[in-house]
Design an enzyme around this catalytic site. Structure first.
Site, short mmCIF file in Angstrom:
data_model
loop_
_atom_site.label_atom_id
_atom_site.label_comp_id
_atom_site.label_asym_id
_atom_site.label_seq_id
_atom_site.Cartn_x
_atom_site.Cartn_y
_atom_site.Cartn_z
N PRO A 2 0.84 -1.21 0.00
CA PRO A 2 0.00 0.00 0.00
C PRO A 2 0.87 1.25 0.00
O PRO A 2 1.87 1.31 0.71
CB PRO A 2 -0.78 -0.10 1.31
N GLU A 3 0.51 2.23 -0.79
CA GLU A 3 1.20 3.52 -0.74
C GLU A 3 0.41 4.46 0.17
O GLU A 3 -0.67 4.13 0.66
CB GLU A 3 1.38 4.08 -2.16
#
Ligand SMILES: [Zn+2]
Length: 295
Positions: A2-3
């Site tokens: 996940p960013e």
């Protein structure tokens, strides 16, 4: 992985459940994730009222009235699932499948929300790269030390970028990924921001600022592009292609919104640009850019 936009999406969706809630208890179903879970975590948190849920870079911070702040990281595949009386919901699942396999439910928070609803919030993480740790009494931790400015606020402007990048020979892409400069910016959004700013990822970072550190148009344009690309992604609910494609082999929902990321060989979206998106490898990671309009 996940960013930042996805972590912020998760935070926003957990916030109404956590904030003001009484933690009735915490179940630890294994002693460790990426790191050992604090042995006294359940004892420390039971009976506490949650005073806030914040984010620093990609860390979620759960603040309580008198226990140490709990630092949570989703790692590669971690997620929080909210279970109510008759439904369950995993924030972020809209664009990004997350495991619901009970075998990977590692930590369970039993909450009474501020509206006195009994809710369980479950941390699930098949690959166990996520972690939970207590901050020190001042709210700090070695993990949080040295993190740069958040890419979501007004602190990131051309003046700051010019000061951070002056004299630097590293490619612009590497300079933007440096977590001590800007915290939480990852491979996807660096590529997108550089396209928006019409700057080449291969350009030396120092070329957007004179040695004096005086602000330039390029630095202003890049700072604005970083802020906008992150804000747009948060609005769209974040994204994570790698895990999404792992689940069913199809493209991520959010992919269609990317201007360059994952678009090698396809035409540039900029009006009047006839460039074709290229992929190169920098520091072992893919970089996507338009060699015509990004200089
Ligand atoms: Zn172009």
């Amino acid at each position: 992985m996940p960013e930042l936009p996805e972590v912020e999406t998760v935070r926003r969706e957990l916030q109404p459940v956590f904030e003001g809630a009484l933690i009735r208890g915490v179940e630890l179903r294994r002693p460790d994730l990426r790191f050992p879970i604090p042995a006294d975590m359940a004892d420390q948190l039971a009976g506490q009222v949650v005073t806030g849920l914040s984010r620093r870079a990609k860390y979620l911070l759960i603040h309580t009235a008198s226990a140490p702040t709990l630092i949570c990281h989703l790692g590669m595949s971690g997620s929080f699932r909210i279970e109510r009386q008759d439904d369950s919901y995993t924030p972020g699942v809209f664009h990004h499948e997350r495991s619901k396999a009970l075998a990977h439910d590692h930590v369970v928070f039993h909450l009474n929300t501020k509206t006195s609803e009994a809710v369980r919030v479950i941390f699930n993480d098949p690959r166990r790269f996520g972690f939970m740790l207590f901050a020190d009494s001042a709210g700090g931790h070695a993990m949080l030390d040295g993190l740069g400015v958040e890419p979501t606020g007004n602190a990131l402007d051309g003046r700051l970028l010019a000061r951070l990048f002056r004299g630097r020979q590293a490619p612009l892409k590497a300079a933007l990924l440096d977590q001590t400069a800007i915290a939480g910016l990852g491979n996807i959004y660096v590529a997108e921001a550089l396209w928006r700013a019409r700057l080449s990822p291969r350009r030396a970072a120092g070329t957007i600022a004179p040695l004096s550190g005086r602000v330039t148009q390029r630095a202003d344009r890049l700072a604005a592009a970083v802020r906008e690309v992150i804000a747009d992604a948060i609005e769209a609910g974040g994204s994570s292609l790698r895990d999404y494609t792992h689940v069913d082999g199809s493209l991520g929902y959010f992919q269609h919104r990317f201007a360059v990321y994952g678009r090698e060989g396809e035409p540039c979206f900029r009006p009047d640009c006839h460039g074709v998106i290229r992929r190169i490898v920098q520091s072992g990671r893919s970089t996507f850019f338009c060699p015509v309009c990004q200089r």
